[in-house]
Design a protein around this motif. Sequence first.
Motif, mmCIF file in Angstrom:
data_model
loop_
_atom_site.group_PDB
_atom_site.id
_atom_site.type_symbol
_atom_site.label_atom_id
_atom_site.label_comp_id
_atom_site.label_asym_id
_atom_site.label_seq_id
_atom_site.Cartn_x
_atom_site.Cartn_y
_atom_site.Cartn_z
ATOM 1 N N ASP A 1 42.696 46.512 31.088
ATOM 2 C CA ASP A 1 43.750 47.319 31.708
ATOM 3 C C ASP A 1 43.383 47.820 33.100
ATOM 4 N N SER A 2 42.315 47.257 33.671
ATOM 5 C CA SER A 2 41.897 47.645 35.018
ATOM 6 C C SER A 2 41.259 46.440 35.705
ATOM 7 N N PHE A 3 40.970 46.598 36.992
ATOM 8 C CA PHE A 3 40.292 45.532 37.719
ATOM 9 C C PHE A 3 39.417 46.147 38.804
ATOM 10 N N GLN A 4 38.414 45.379 39.214
ATOM 11 C CA GLN A 4 37.542 45.812 40.289
ATOM 12 C C GLN A 4 37.931 45.055 41.546
ATOM 13 N N ALA A 5 37.845 45.751 42.679
ATOM 14 C CA ALA A 5 38.177 45.135 43.951
ATOM 15 C C ALA A 5 37.377 45.807 45.052
ATOM 16 N N TYR A 6 37.163 45.057 46.129
ATOM 17 C CA TYR A 6 36.597 45.665 47.320
ATOM 18 C C TYR A 6 37.755 46.301 48.069
ATOM 19 N N CYS A 7 37.655 47.579 48.360
ATOM 20 C CA CYS A 7 38.705 48.320 49.056
ATOM 21 C C CYS A 7 38.310 48.465 50.524
ATOM 22 N N TYR A 8 39.131 47.905 51.409
ATOM 23 C CA TYR A 8 38.848 47.976 52.835
ATOM 24 C C TYR A 8 39.140 49.362 53.408
ATOM 25 N N LEU A 9 39.932 50.166 52.727
ATOM 26 C CA LEU A 9 40.189 51.537 53.167
ATOM 27 C C LEU A 9 38.945 52.400 52.967
ATOM 28 N N ARG A 10 38.342 52.331 51.790
ATOM 29 C CA ARG A 10 37.156 53.133 51.463
ATOM 30 C C ARG A 10 35.842 52.419 51.794
ATOM 31 N N LYS A 11 35.946 51.103 52.084
ATOM 32 C CA LYS A 11 34.785 50.267 52.414
ATOM 33 C C LYS A 11 33.731 50.248 51.300
ATOM 34 N N ALA B 1 45.233 36.375 42.688
ATOM 35 C CA ALA B 1 44.472 36.905 43.816
ATOM 36 C C ALA B 1 42.976 36.684 43.605
ATOM 37 N N LEU B 2 42.523 36.839 42.378
ATOM 38 C CA LEU B 2 41.115 36.610 42.048
ATOM 39 C C LEU B 2 40.762 35.132 42.183
ATOM 40 N N LYS B 3 41.578 34.274 41.615
ATOM 41 C CA LYS B 3 41.308 32.834 41.610
ATOM 42 C C LYS B 3 41.275 32.248 43.019
ATOM 43 N N TYR B 4 42.217 32.666 43.866
ATOM 44 C CA TYR B 4 42.341 32.081 45.198
ATOM 45 C C TYR B 4 41.697 32.933 46.295
ATOM 46 N N HIS B 5 40.974 33.986 45.913
ATOM 47 C CA HIS B 5 40.255 34.848 46.859
ATOM 48 C C HIS B 5 41.193 35.397 47.940
ATOM 49 N N ARG C 1 44.281 47.803 51.374
ATOM 50 C CA ARG C 1 44.043 46.360 51.484
ATOM 51 C C ARG C 1 42.798 46.095 50.656
ATOM 52 N N ILE C 2 42.910 45.173 49.697
ATOM 53 C CA ILE C 2 41.812 44.930 48.756
ATOM 54 C C ILE C 2 41.554 43.444 48.579
ATOM 55 N N LYS C 3 40.399 43.140 47.987
ATOM 56 C CA LYS C 3 40.061 41.792 47.537
ATOM 57 C C LYS C 3 39.575 41.925 46.095
ATOM 58 N N VAL C 4 40.294 41.322 45.154
ATOM 59 C CA VAL C 4 39.987 41.428 43.723
ATOM 60 C C VAL C 4 38.687 40.682 43.433
ATOM 61 N N ILE C 5 37.773 41.335 42.685
ATOM 62 C CA ILE C 5 36.488 40.706 42.363
ATOM 63 C C ILE C 5 36.200 40.654 40.864
ATOM 64 N N GLY C 6 37.010 41.318 40.050
ATOM 65 C CA GLY C 6 36.788 41.293 38.607
ATOM 66 C C GLY C 6 37.984 41.850 37.864
ATOM 67 N N LEU C 7 38.159 41.423 36.617
ATOM 68 C CA LEU C 7 39.321 41.814 35.839
ATOM 69 C C LEU C 7 38.896 42.238 34.441
ATOM 70 N N LYS C 8 39.456 43.353 33.969
ATOM 71 C CA LYS C 8 39.231 43.835 32.607
ATOM 72 C C LYS C 8 40.578 43.920 31.906
#
Length: 73
Positions: free
Chosen positions: A39-49, A8-12, A30-37
């Motif tokens: 045991d966790s990851f960062q994403a833009y969350c369209y629910l919380r904006k 998901a990160l690689k192909y946006h 509904r999210i868009k992954v923007i970073g990976l650690k």
Amino acid sequence: MRILILKALKYHQLVEMIYINENGEISKRRIKVIGLKADSFQAYCYLRKTKRTFKMNNILAFVPLKEKEKYVI
């Protein structure tokens, strides 16, 4: 799960995810992954904006969304 997140990160890709938080509340996001650690990851969350951090262990379902092609006839 990590492989799906990496794809998901690689192909946006936009992703629909069912997530359980620390309080046991379940949400569909509904999210868009923007970073990976580790045991966790960062994403833009369209629910919380906003940008959020999610724990991989708390994901109940993770499905990449495919964009529908629109044709004009």
